[in-house]
Design an enzyme around this catalytic site. Structure first.
Site, PDB file in Angstrom:
ATOM      1  N   LYS A  85       0.740  -1.185  -0.139  1.00  0.00           N
ATOM      2  CA  LYS A  85       0.077  -0.081  -0.199  1.00  0.00           C
ATOM      3  C   LYS A  85       0.991   1.174  -0.134  1.00  0.00           C
ATOM      4  CE  LYS A  85      -3.933  -2.093   0.362  1.00  0.00           C
ATOM      5  NZ  LYS A  85      -4.569  -2.212  -1.152  1.00  0.00           N
ATOM      6  N   CYS A  86       0.289   2.176  -0.506  1.00  0.00           N
ATOM      7  CA  CYS A  86       0.910   3.673  -0.559  1.00  0.00           C
ATOM      8  C   CYS A  86       1.073   3.990   0.839  1.00  0.00           C
ATOM      9  CB  CYS A  86       0.193   4.490  -1.370  1.00  0.00           C
ATOM     10  SG  CYS A  86       1.023   4.563  -3.078  1.00  0.00           S
ATOM     11  N   PRO A  87       2.130   4.484   1.279  1.00  0.00           N
ATOM     12  CA  PRO A  87       3.272   5.400   0.324  1.00  0.00           C
ATOM     13  C   PRO A  87       4.552   4.174   0.217  1.00  0.00           C
ATOM     14  CG  PRO A  87       3.645   5.870   2.805  1.00  0.00           C
ATOM     15  CD  PRO A  87       2.305   5.045   2.756  1.00  0.00           C
TER      16      PRO A  87
END
Lengths: 380, 81
Positions: free
Chosen positions: B17-19
């Site tokens: 998942k971002c970041p």
């Protein structure tokens, strides 16, 4: 100073004291059915119509153009679908910007499932709709309705509503203007055919939206027949809440010029200071053409949810457009359409009465919180 | 169709998942020579917007984003400095 600094006015403005007072009085005086013909009913009717006149005046409409709904979202749903229904002989094409509130886009999606068409016009890096593309889209034969917000709810950027309205007028297309973020804070831009707003965003109670339909605009509710609210909104009106909404709007609008200028300066301070004290930050939205109360920024390499949690612990109520903070786990469609960083996103929106001391405290704690989250994530 | 430059390095950020994909990119872009291409494989929808936005902020070049058959994208970035 309260323990928690409430910086989420774009989600909901705290109830205005005058709205509270009006609500309590109207619960006793305005409970009866305003459509009936006895004393209590006439009293409720009078309260409702007085509130309608006040709201109309504050928003630049005529009283008979204004209907009350149960929310801003419902106002948008009824406004979009009712105007499309009323104009179905003219065509079935809907034009919106890519950064409208989800209520507009979801109403458009329903219209598409029903066989209609929709075009979402792109925006610049600051979130402002491309006026040339918007105008070209509106000029397309068969366009039944165009929609544009006054200001974006996530980044604050003002949209060129007056210019868009001029283009719509030229092509005989009605324009729905979603004024949820500016009603009570700024004057309504000219040229709308349908206007929507939400009372709890100007300090009124939840459960009251405004749907104003300009005289001469073709409109037909797509819902089952009901005689309430000029046949535009079904169901028994919440008279006490409407009265309180009108009181809040009157009070907010009366103090708007001074208070919004003050709030806007605090927002400018945040906009200017955050990039100076936090490395690798992108401040988002138009720095000048913006709503007074909203500022949004994204911190590189930072998990938005972690930052919101830390800010909550430090006593700040803010919001975020990052995907990790959304139930859908998708980033905000607004940030996506703008092409800006979606992670590490924080939206600060200042309510009436927000103090410089609270803003200073926010600016004092932010750098260390961001530094710590980056450190924990292994970012040098 | 224009020729896609062969990446000098591929970062597998699938399932992350971002970041995190951006953090991996920022760390590893310095492992490739100037003007070489790094491919970030990611399936978090945020990465699709965030890698090009990172390039803009950091003055690297977003070459293109190519859909992967199994879902997600190969997002190509050219090292500028």
């Amino acid at each position: 100073m309260s323990l928690v600094a409430y910086f989420d006015a774009a989600s909901s403005e705290p109830l205005h004291p005058q709205a509270r007072e009006a609500l309590l009085a109207a619960i006793d005086a305005g409970w009866a059915d305003p459509a009936r013909l006895y004393g209590q009913a006439r009293r409720a009717h009078l309260l409702l119509e007085q509130a309608r006149t006040e709201v109309a005046e504050a928003l630049g409409a005529r009283p008979d153009e204004v209907s009350f709904t149960s929310s801003g979202t419902q106002a948008v749903h009824l406004g979009v679908l009712g105007t499309l229904h009323g104009r179905r002989r003219a065509g079935r094409h809907l034009v919106t910007s890519a950064v409208e509130h989800s209520s507009v886009l979801h109403a458009g999606a329903l219209h598409e499932r029903d066989g209609g068409t929709m075009e979402t016009v792109g925006v610049s890096l600051t979130g402002r709709v491309d006026l040339g593309s918007f105008t070209a889209a509106v000029a397309r034969p068969g366009t039944a309705l165009a929609c544009l917000q006054t200001a974006n709810h996530e980044v604050g950027t003002l949209q060129p509503v007056a210019e868009a309205a001029e283009a719509c007028r030229e092509h005989g297309v009605p324009l729905l203007v979603d004024a949820a973020q500016t009603a009570g804070r700024m004057p309504t831009p000219p040229g709308w055919s349908v206007l929507t707003a939400s009372a709890h965003k100007w300090g009124g109670p939840a459960g009251v939206g405004v749907l104003a339909v300009r005289k001469g605009t073709r409109f037909r509710s797509f819902l089952p027949e009901d005689e309430r609210e000029r046949r535009r909104v079904p169901g028994f009106e919440n008279v006490p809440a409407v009265v309180a909404a009108a009181a809040a709007l009157r009070a907010t609008a009366a103090e708007a010029e001074r208070e919004q200028a003050r709030i806007s300066e605090l927002v400018a301070r945040i906009r200017e200071t955050v990039p100076e004290i936090v490395p690798d930050v992108e401040v988002i939205g138009d720095p000048v053409e913006r709503a007074p109360h909203i500022v949004t920024f994204s911190c590189l390499y930072v998990d938005g949810e972690a930052l919101l949690t830390e800010l909550d612990k430090a006593g700040f109520a803010v919001s975020s457009g990052s995907s990790c903070t959304a139930s859908t786990l998708r980033p905000s469609h607004v940030l996506e359409a703008m092409g800006v960083l979606t992670h590490g996103n924080v939206r600060v929106s200042l309510p009436r009465g927000a103090s410089a001391a609270e803003v200073d405290r926010f600016l004092a704690v932010l750098p260390e919180l961001v530094r710590r989250i980056r450190q924990d994530a292994g970012v040098a | 169709m224009t020729e896609v430059t062969q990446p000098a390095l591929t970062i597998d950020a699938l399932g992350k998942k971002c970041p995190i994909p951006i953090i991996m990119l920022a760390e590893q872009i310095n492992y490739v020579p100037l003007n070489a291409v790094v491919a970030v494989l990611a399936d978090d929808p945020a990465a699709y917007t965030d890698v090009p936005a990172w390039c803009r902020l950091k003055s690297h070049r977003h070459v293109g984003s190519y859909e992967l058959p199994e879902g997600g994208w190969a997002i190509h970035v050219r090292r500028n400095y």
